[in-house]
Design a protein around this motif. Structure first.
Motif, mmCIF file in Angstrom:
data_model
loop_
_atom_site.group_PDB
_atom_site.id
_atom_site.type_symbol
_atom_site.label_atom_id
_atom_site.label_comp_id
_atom_site.label_asym_id
_atom_site.label_seq_id
_atom_site.Cartn_x
_atom_site.Cartn_y
_atom_site.Cartn_z
ATOM 1 N N LEU A 104 0.867 -1.177 0.000
ATOM 2 C CA LEU A 104 0.000 0.000 0.000
ATOM 3 C C LEU A 104 0.905 1.229 0.000
ATOM 4 C CD1 LEU A 104 -2.809 1.461 0.482
ATOM 5 C CD2 LEU A 104 -2.268 1.314 2.921
ATOM 6 N N PHE A 111 -4.737 6.633 -2.415
ATOM 7 C CA PHE A 111 -4.198 5.324 -2.033
ATOM 8 C C PHE A 111 -3.869 4.538 -3.301
ATOM 9 C CE2 PHE A 111 -7.091 6.450 1.462
ATOM 10 C CZ PHE A 111 -6.231 6.322 2.548
ATOM 11 N N THR A 126 -9.581 9.681 -2.256
ATOM 12 C CA THR A 126 -10.626 9.936 -1.265
ATOM 13 C C THR A 126 -10.647 11.420 -0.909
ATOM 14 O OG1 THR A 126 -10.300 7.727 -0.316
ATOM 15 C CG2 THR A 126 -11.476 9.346 1.035
ATOM 16 N N LEU A 148 -7.493 8.285 8.136
ATOM 17 C CA LEU A 148 -7.923 7.666 6.882
ATOM 18 C C LEU A 148 -6.966 6.551 6.464
ATOM 19 C CD1 LEU A 148 -9.066 10.801 4.840
ATOM 20 C CD2 LEU A 148 -10.520 8.913 5.609
ATOM 21 N N GLU A 186 -7.877 2.567 5.976
ATOM 22 C CA GLU A 186 -7.567 1.818 4.763
ATOM 23 C C GLU A 186 -6.769 0.554 5.087
ATOM 24 O OE1 GLU A 186 -7.648 1.139 0.565
ATOM 25 O OE2 GLU A 186 -8.867 2.288 1.996
ATOM 26 N N ARG A 211 -9.266 -1.835 6.368
ATOM 27 C CA ARG A 211 -10.125 -2.341 5.293
ATOM 28 C C ARG A 211 -9.427 -3.451 4.523
ATOM 29 N NH1 ARG A 211 -11.287 -1.963 -0.056
ATOM 30 N NH2 ARG A 211 -9.440 -0.711 -0.535
#
Length: 383
Positions: free
Chosen positions: A15, A31, A40, A53, A57, A60
């Motif tokens: 990531l 991202f 986002t 945030l 992520e 998630r």
């Protein structure tokens, strides 16, 4: 705010991303997961919001538990740190002690460390210092011509910044040129919202444009770069400004923003210049002229010049700014091939000089990978 989740052994990024234009209505976080890119919007978000945030992520993607080491970019380490350090109470105190040297940066770095320690309590936390790479500068380069007691008692000297980036792109330039880094003499130009150039001899920094603080040197997004040291006294007498007001204006209201009267984003200024805005043109021209001056000055620290390297958001993506700068540097044998230069943007690295001329390279910096690797090395490969 940049971030990446990296496997140091391979450099693979699970990531990565960037939070930009924070504290504005256009704030957003981008991202990247594999080939997928997700943007986002987060209007008016600050750094803390962006970090939340990022954590969301990671959750998630079920990746938060994979984090074993967190490498933190810390802007100022003074003379205390010439290499990365595992963060403990003493290291935190040393970073805090450097706040007067980087009042805009070290407090934010400390806040990031504290937030990450809370989010990743079982991970090792490593500080990688922007100043560390420049600790190889000779005294003739880092000393100011001021009373000796100021240096001995208060640490008044030139430290330099962006060291992680300068070190990384010097190594990449050697790879691109097919030569050992130890044999090369380079000038590296890291150009983003903050900007600096460095003279790198045999892989070691021997001079750089930033000084005691990140305010010295080049014109930047909102920072003035070099000004007359008597400016504070003059404005106190003429405009009734306090020391703090002048310092704040030099850091937050100057540079491209101050010259143009429009903003600090080079992309917007280039568009405004194309539309005929005089302030935008002045800002871009001053930026390029001062950059060329510093590049030429860095060459003095080297026995020769094997290549000039552009990097950073501006250095990697603004073909126009590279061309403007190189027009001032013909005396060093530095040229710009128009077609090569135009193609070398948006992640495309490579040479932009005319055939047969001294190499001018665009190298994509990867501070995150360098930080990850240095953190892993410090832990003896345990990461």
């Amino acid at each position: 705010m940049k971030f990446a989740l990296i496997r140091p052994a391979t450099g693979e990024q699970a990531l990565s991303g960037l939070a930009e234009r924070l504290r504005s209505s256009e704030a957003h976080v981008t991202f990247r997961v594999g080939d997928q890119k997700i943007q986002t919007p987060c209007p008016d978000a600050d750094y803390a919001d962006a970090f939340r945030l990022l954590l969301a992520e990671l959750d998630r993607l079920d990746l938060r538990g994979d984090v074993r080491v967190v490498g933190h970019r810390v802007v100022h380490g003074g003379e205390r740190f010439s290499r990365p350090a595992r963060i403990d109470a003493e290291v935190l105190e040393q970073i805090r002690a450097c706040i007067p040297l980087a009042p805009l940066h070290n407090p934010a770095n400390l806040a990031g460390i504290e937030a990450a320690q809370e989010a990743f309590p079982d991970a090792a936390h490593i500080a990688v210092f922007d100043t560390a790479f420049h600790q190889t500068m000779p005294e003739v380069a880092y000393r100011y011509a001021v009373p000796d007691a100021w240096y001995r008692e208060h640490g008044v000297r030139r430290y330099g910044f962006h060291g992680t980036s300068h070190a990384f792109v010097a190594g990449e330039a050697a790879r691109m040129l097919g030569r050992p880094l130890t044999d090369l003499n380079l000038v590296t130009a890291h150009l983003g919202n903050g900007c600096s150039v460095a003279a790198v001899r045999g892989g070691q920094s021997v001079d750089t444009s930033m000084g005691l603080t990140p305010l010295e040197g080049l014109v930047m997004g909102t920072r003035s770069g070099d000004v007359d040291p008597n400016l504070h006294d003059y404005l106190a007498r003429q405009a009734g400004l306090t020391l703090a007001q002048v310092t704040d204006a030099l850091n937050r209201e100057s540079g491209l923003l101050g010259l143009s009267g429009l903003g600090s984003d080079l992309r917007e200024l280039e568009a405004a210049d194309a539309a005929g805005h005089a302030g935008a043109r002045l800002a871009l021209d001053v930026f390029a002229y001062r950059l060329a001056q510093k590049i030429a000055g860095m060459a003095v620290a080297l026995p020769g010049l094997d290549a000039l390297v552009f990097t950073g958001g501006i250095g990697e993506n603004s073909a126009d700014m590279r061309a403007r700068t190189l027009r001032h540097l013909a005396l060093l044998g530095l040229t710009c091939d128009e077609d090569r230069n135009a193609r070398t943007v948006r992640g495309e690295a490579g040479a932009i000089h005319q055939e047969g001329a001294r190499p001018v390279l665009v190298v994509n910096t990867d501070e995150e990978r360098m930080i990850a690797q240095q953190a892993a090395d410090l832990l003896g490969g345990q990461a």
